[in-house]
Design a protein around this motif. Structure first.
Motif, PDB file in Angstrom:
ATOM      1  N   SER A 166       0.853  -1.179   0.000  1.00 52.35           N
ATOM      2  CA  SER A 166       0.000   0.000   0.000  1.00 52.35           C
ATOM      3  C   SER A 166       0.893   1.234   0.000  1.00 52.35           C
ATOM      4  CB  SER A 166      -0.896  -0.016   1.243  1.00 52.35           C
ATOM      5  OG  SER A 166      -1.588   1.211   1.412  1.00 52.35           O
ATOM      6  N   TYR A 167       0.301   2.396  -0.246  1.00 58.52           N
ATOM      7  CA  TYR A 167       1.031   3.654  -0.116  1.00 58.52           C
ATOM      8  C   TYR A 167       1.002   4.169   1.318  1.00 58.52           C
ATOM      9  CZ  TYR A 167       0.784   3.722  -5.231  1.00 58.52           C
ATOM     10  OH  TYR A 167       0.885   3.419  -6.568  1.00 58.52           O
ATOM     11  N   THR A 168       0.382   3.403   2.211  1.00 61.06           N
ATOM     12  CA  THR A 168       0.469   3.673   3.631  1.00 61.06           C
ATOM     13  C   THR A 168       0.883   2.380   4.326  1.00 61.06           C
ATOM     14  OG1 THR A 168      -0.697   4.617   5.549  1.00 61.06           O
ATOM     15  CG2 THR A 168      -1.976   3.179   4.100  1.00 61.06           C
ATOM     16  N   THR A 169       0.881   2.358   5.645  1.00 60.99           N
ATOM     17  CA  THR A 169       1.286   1.166   6.396  1.00 60.99           C
ATOM     18  C   THR A 169       0.224   0.839   7.437  1.00 60.99           C
ATOM     19  OG1 THR A 169       2.567   2.566   7.919  1.00 60.99           O
ATOM     20  CG2 THR A 169       3.761   1.538   6.080  1.00 60.99           C
ATOM     21  N   PHE A 170       0.214  -0.435   7.858  1.00 59.37           N
ATOM     22  CA  PHE A 170      -0.791  -0.907   8.799  1.00 59.37           C
ATOM     23  C   PHE A 170      -0.141  -1.800   9.847  1.00 59.37           C
ATOM     24  CE2 PHE A 170      -2.835  -0.277   4.709  1.00 59.37           C
ATOM     25  CZ  PHE A 170      -3.941   0.499   5.037  1.00 59.37           C
ATOM     26  N   SER A 171      -0.802  -1.920  10.970  1.00 55.54           N
ATOM     27  CA  SER A 171      -0.388  -2.891  11.986  1.00 55.54           C
ATOM     28  C   SER A 171      -1.625  -3.562  12.557  1.00 55.54           C
ATOM     29  CB  SER A 171       0.399  -2.211  13.114  1.00 55.54           C
ATOM     30  OG  SER A 171      -0.435  -1.319  13.844  1.00 55.54           O
ATOM     31  N   THR A 172      -1.464  -4.797  13.001  1.00 50.98           N
ATOM     32  CA  THR A 172      -2.537  -5.511  13.686  1.00 50.98           C
ATOM     33  C   THR A 172      -2.033  -5.971  15.039  1.00 50.98           C
ATOM     34  OG1 THR A 172      -1.908  -7.572  12.576  1.00 50.98           O
ATOM     35  CG2 THR A 172      -3.693  -6.293  11.589  1.00 50.98           C
ATOM     36  N   SER A 173      -2.937  -6.082  15.991  1.00 53.22           N
ATOM     37  CA  SER A 173      -2.536  -6.453  17.352  1.00 53.22           C
ATOM     38  C   SER A 173      -3.728  -6.980  18.112  1.00 53.22           C
ATOM     39  CB  SER A 173      -1.945  -5.225  18.077  1.00 53.22           C
ATOM     40  OG  SER A 173      -2.915  -4.186  18.173  1.00 53.22           O
TER      41      SER A 173
ATOM     42  N   GLN B 184     -11.116 -11.698  17.520  1.00 54.02           N
ATOM     43  CA  GLN B 184     -11.116 -10.241  17.539  1.00 54.02           C
ATOM     44  C   GLN B 184      -9.673  -9.749  17.459  1.00 54.02           C
ATOM     45  OE1 GLN B 184     -12.557 -11.834  20.494  1.00 54.02           O
ATOM     46  NE2 GLN B 184     -14.434 -12.147  19.323  1.00 54.02           N
ATOM     47  N   ALA B 185      -9.496  -8.582  16.867  1.00 56.54           N
ATOM     48  CA  ALA B 185      -8.171  -7.968  16.779  1.00 56.54           C
ATOM     49  C   ALA B 185      -8.344  -6.478  16.561  1.00 56.54           C
ATOM     50  CB  ALA B 185      -7.356  -8.589  15.645  1.00 56.54           C
ATOM     51  N   LEU B 186      -7.245  -5.766  16.672  1.00 58.27           N
ATOM     52  CA  LEU B 186      -7.216  -4.340  16.361  1.00 58.27           C
ATOM     53  C   LEU B 186      -6.357  -4.135  15.129  1.00 58.27           C
ATOM     54  CD1 LEU B 186      -6.698  -2.742  19.898  1.00 58.27           C
ATOM     55  CD2 LEU B 186      -8.838  -2.932  18.606  1.00 58.27           C
ATOM     56  N   VAL B 187      -6.799  -3.251  14.235  1.00 53.50           N
ATOM     57  CA  VAL B 187      -6.016  -2.905  13.054  1.00 53.50           C
ATOM     58  C   VAL B 187      -5.869  -1.392  13.023  1.00 53.50           C
ATOM     59  CG1 VAL B 187      -8.076  -2.925  11.580  1.00 53.50           C
ATOM     60  CG2 VAL B 187      -5.820  -3.097  10.545  1.00 53.50           C
ATOM     61  N   ARG B 188      -4.669  -0.947  12.655  1.00 46.59           N
ATOM     62  CA  ARG B 188      -4.378   0.488  12.681  1.00 46.59           C
ATOM     63  C   ARG B 188      -3.662   0.911  11.415  1.00 46.59           C
ATOM     64  NH1 ARG B 188      -1.128   3.768  17.489  1.00 46.59           N
ATOM     65  NH2 ARG B 188      -1.341   5.863  16.565  1.00 46.59           N
ATOM     66  N   ASN B 189      -4.057   2.053  10.882  1.00 46.58           N
ATOM     67  CA  ASN B 189      -3.324   2.694   9.785  1.00 46.58           C
ATOM     68  C   ASN B 189      -2.212   3.518  10.413  1.00 46.58           C
ATOM     69  OD1 ASN B 189      -2.387   4.358   7.722  1.00 46.58           O
ATOM     70  ND2 ASN B 189      -4.412   4.655   6.815  1.00 46.58           N
ATOM     71  N   THR B 190      -0.995   3.050  10.248  1.00 47.99           N
ATOM     72  CA  THR B 190       0.159   3.704  10.882  1.00 47.99           C
ATOM     73  C   THR B 190       0.847   4.693   9.954  1.00 47.99           C
ATOM     74  OG1 THR B 190       1.534   1.825  10.221  1.00 47.99           O
ATOM     75  CG2 THR B 190       0.595   1.781  12.436  1.00 47.99           C
TER      76      THR B 190
ATOM     77  N   GLY C 190      -1.814 -12.443   9.895  1.00 48.59           N
ATOM     78  CA  GLY C 190      -0.741 -12.374   8.916  1.00 48.59           C
ATOM     79  C   GLY C 190      -0.927 -11.237   7.941  1.00 48.59           C
ATOM     80  N   GLU C 191       0.182 -10.575   7.589  1.00 51.48           N
ATOM     81  CA  GLU C 191       0.141  -9.639   6.463  1.00 51.48           C
ATOM     82  C   GLU C 191      -0.088 -10.416   5.174  1.00 51.48           C
ATOM     83  OE1 GLU C 191       3.523  -7.085   6.229  1.00 51.48           O
ATOM     84  OE2 GLU C 191       3.509  -6.647   8.379  1.00 51.48           O
TER      85      GLU C 191
END
Length: 734
Positions: A622-629, A639-645, A713-714
């Motif tokens: 992507s042209y941005t980045t993400f994280s999951t936790s 359940q999980a959290l996803v964030r646009n970093t 997983g990414e």
């Protein structure tokens, strides 16, 4: 992961029911069954074979009688029974739109991107909306059966029809195919799902015998179909050309009677593929309707079937069941209450926006070294090379071929003559990437070179601010690919251009995974697949950053053929590829041994063998980045959290994998969700885990007691930390 028919897709601001056509709601499944049963009782003996066979109303069959006046040029026509209000079935291909059929109708239709492009969106709601769009066009053209819903898994990346299908994974395929079917049928027409089942190659497609055990089939290909049927409830299932464990697909007691009708309780009817019926006894094996009867050795389901009912009680009972199932599909989908009429209004401009959105969401950014993309709008000189990018975007060929009015922008013949020659031309949709690039970069000088001469391409590329190389690999129904290379010297062209200019971007238009021997020399690669009616606009939108790429690979790109379960494609060297796939001699044999990998296709096979792909299943940048936790699960929900970093809005796909099954390493995708996030936004996601994905088949689903581990997983090879839980033993039937 699913939406209900009639809901709106917010990103497009369109509603997904019938494109404005007023239709009556269908009855319940039980009400439709009761009506069908009553109608069967009212059928005369001579009427009981009318719905069980049909013709192909196209002028491609030598010496075939002219079709009835009410038949529309398309895939098929089955006469109705006016006395009882039963409409004829008017059938058209296919999953990507209303097929062009040589332009015989004098019209065009919206061409969706290929199945792989749709699947790369990982977006069930969008695919449901796309299905509703092409279903509405089919209805407006007078068709009440759309031969859509392709759900075969990618067993071999060289398969010529891979572009039509969705993925290598049963969950992803089942969810997307089911939503596509539901979208089509929201227009009160019938959709099929096809080609049932284990239809993994085109080489020798009419006689290749797939060898696979019941458990492996149920855990992979059959599970994809099962999920698609549960979600989409298709009126019909189309059986396949190939054999399965010695039985012809359209005469397979195992597939049609035991699995589909007995175990899954399927109420609809099984139609044959065109030219796939071996004999009359296919009726006893579960086939309900003979399609395109001119292509078979004989018309089995007319007079021959009628005669058999007079002497054999098995056929007498069977013909009632055949009619009941066909009538159930007609009544359950409201075909009789909502008759189709040729010449309906179609908003092609609005529908092209659907195709554009699917293409945008399906494009996968594979590499972006140094953040070369999105391309700088301040570039003064852009050189575009190859791929007929000045004219259009590539399309896959065969029965799924769709074109807008006016036909293809470019058609390159690949076979010289014969009734199918026009279907087997290399064709391009009228959506020029070059024109779209010029519109996106009005300040730049944009030059095009067709790429035929490497010296010319290199000389033009050398001083450019940005070089865009379009590389195409065409594929079609009827034959497979010999390997993973790019044809016509394109690999050498890319290598030479990249050496001349390090600011080279490769745009791939392919219907299969491909090798990339030049990958370390180019900073950026996008996979555009066959991007459909608005593909040129979609590609330019991603290249210049108007669209932030969010596609994820629905299939594995292997690092080499040696990573495949069958490095040599069964039969390819021995058989000359041909459209029909018929055996070269009556006693010809060809076996494809799927027991080698069993249910471990694609990324599952790589995990089992420890292989690293060129690009793994689920991969995409992507042209941005993400994280999951914060992964939590009880084995039923997660359940999980996803964030646009990053610093711009974008979309990602949260992927949940089982990585340990009852104490043994085993990888399976068990959940996914596409999520759109503003810059810096964090959002919770929740996924439901189908227990069949955790279980093995052993005369029913068996969830073994033990430790199960899960990881986000990414992609299939970039997994986060796993968490483990204990699960108790459980055994159940479908």
């Amino acid at each position: 992961m699913t939406t209900k028919p009639g809901t709106c897709f917010a990103a497009l601001a369109f509603c997904s029911l019938s494109a404005g056509v007023a239709v009556a709601g269908p009855p319940s499944a039980d009400e439709a069954w009761d009506r069908a049963d009553a109608t069967v009782k009212a059928l005369r003996a001579d009427e009981k074979v009318i719905l069980t066979h049909g013709i192909m109303p196209l002028p491609v069959i030598p010496n075939a009688p002219p079709p009835p006046a009410e038949a529309i040029p398309g895939a098929g026509y089955i006469a109705g029974i006016p006395r009882l209000g039963i409409p004829p079935l008017t059938e058209t291909d296919a999953s990507l739109g209303v097929s062009y059929v040589f332009g015989l109708r004098g019209d065009g239709a919206t061409a969706l991107p290929s199945g792989l492009a749709q699947a790369a969106s990982w977006n069930p709601e969008l695919i449901r909306h796309a299905g509703a769009t092409i279903g509405a066009e089919a209805r407006a053209k007078g068709f009440n059966v759309l031969l859509a819903g392709g759900a075969n898994l990618m067993r071999d990346p060289r398969n010529g029809r891979t572009f039509e299908y969705f993925s290598e994974d049963p969950l992803l395929t089942g969810v997307l195919a089911g939503n596509a079917i539901a979208g089509v049928q929201s227009n009160r027409i019938i959709s099929t799902t096809k080609h049932f089942a284990l239809n993994g190659q085109e080489t020798g497609r009419k006689f290749v015998d797939v060898k696979i055990g019941d458990a492996a089939a149920r855990e992979s290909d059959l599970l994809a179909f099962q999920m698609a049927i549960e979600i989409g409830n298709p009126g019909s299932v189309m059986c396949a050309y190939n054999r399965v464990n010695g039985e012809q697909g359209c005469a397979s007691d195992y597939l049609l009677n035991r699995v589909l009708k007995r175990d899954w309780g399927y109420k609809g009817f099984v139609m044959s593929d065109w030219g796939a019926v071996p004999g009359l006894d296919a009726a006893l094996k579960g086939l309900d309707q003979q399609s395109g009867q001119e292509l078979d050795p004989a018309v089995f389901f007319a007079d021959k079937l009628g005669a058999a009912t007079q002497t054999d009680p098995r056929y007498r009972a069977r013909v009632d069941d055949m009619n009941r199932r066909i009538l159930w599909a007609i009544y359950a989908n409201g075909l009789d209450k909502n008759p189709v009429k040729r010449g309906g209004d179609i908003d092609l401009a609005k529908n092209s926006e659907v195709a554009l959105e699917v293409a945008k969401q399906g494009i996968v950014l594979l590499k972006n070294e140094g953040n070369l993309l999105p391309a700088a709008r301040q570039a003064k000189r852009i050189v575009v090379i190859g791929g007929y990018a000045d004219s259009g975007v590539m399309s896959g060929a065969g029965s799924s071929q769709v074109h807008g009015k006016g036909g293809p922008a470019v058609a390159v013949p690949t076979v010289g003559s014969g009734p199918w020659a026009a279907l087997l031309a290399q064709q391009y949709h009228r959506s020029s990437p070059l024109s779209a690039i010029k519109a996106m970069a009005p300040q730049a000088s944009v030059t095009f070179r067709d790429g035929r001469f490497t010296y010319d391409a290199v000389s033009q590329a050398r001083d450019a601010d940005l070089v865009l190389v379009f590389a195409n690999k065409w594929s079609s129904e009827g034959f497979d690919q010999p390997d993973l290379s790019m044809p016509s010297g394109q690999d050498d062209l890319i290598d030479a251009v990249a050496r001349a200019n390090p600011r080279t971007v490769v745009v791939l238009q392919t219907g299969n995974p491909v090798a990339m021997p030049w990958l370390d020399k180019v900073p950026a690669v996008i996979q555009a697949w066959y991007p459909g009616a608005r593909g040129g606009d979609a590609i330019a939108s991603v290249l210049f950053g108007e669209t932030n790429p969010s596609g994820r690979l629905p299939i594995t790109f292997p690092a080499s053929l040696n990573q495949l379960p069958r490095p040599k494609l069964d039969g390819y060297d021995e058989l000359e590829p041909n459209f029909s796939g018929t055996p070269p001699t009556p006693d010809a044999k060809l076996v494809a041994d799927y027991d080698i990998e069993g249910s471990d296709l694609g990324y599952r096979w790589n995990a089992r063998k420890g292989y690293k792909a060129l690009f793994p299943f689920g991969f995409g940048l992507s042209y941005t980045t993400f994280s999951t936790s914060n992964l939590r699960t009880d084995g039923k929900r997660a359940q999980a959290l996803v964030r646009n970093t990053g610093n711009r809005p974008g979309a990602t796909v949260v992927q949940l994998y089982m990585v340990e099954q009852a104490g043994t390493p085993k990888q399976r995708l068990v959940g996914f969700q596409r999520v759109e996030l503003a810059a810096g936004e964090i959002r919770p996601v929740e996924m439901t885990i189908d227990p069949r994905l955790l279980a093995d088949w052993n005369d029913g689903w068996h969830l073994r007691a033990g430790n199960y581990s899960f990881a986000l997983g990414e992609n299939a090879e970039a997994l986060g930390p796993s968490i483990g839980i204990r699960i108790s033993s459980r055994h159940w039937k479908d």
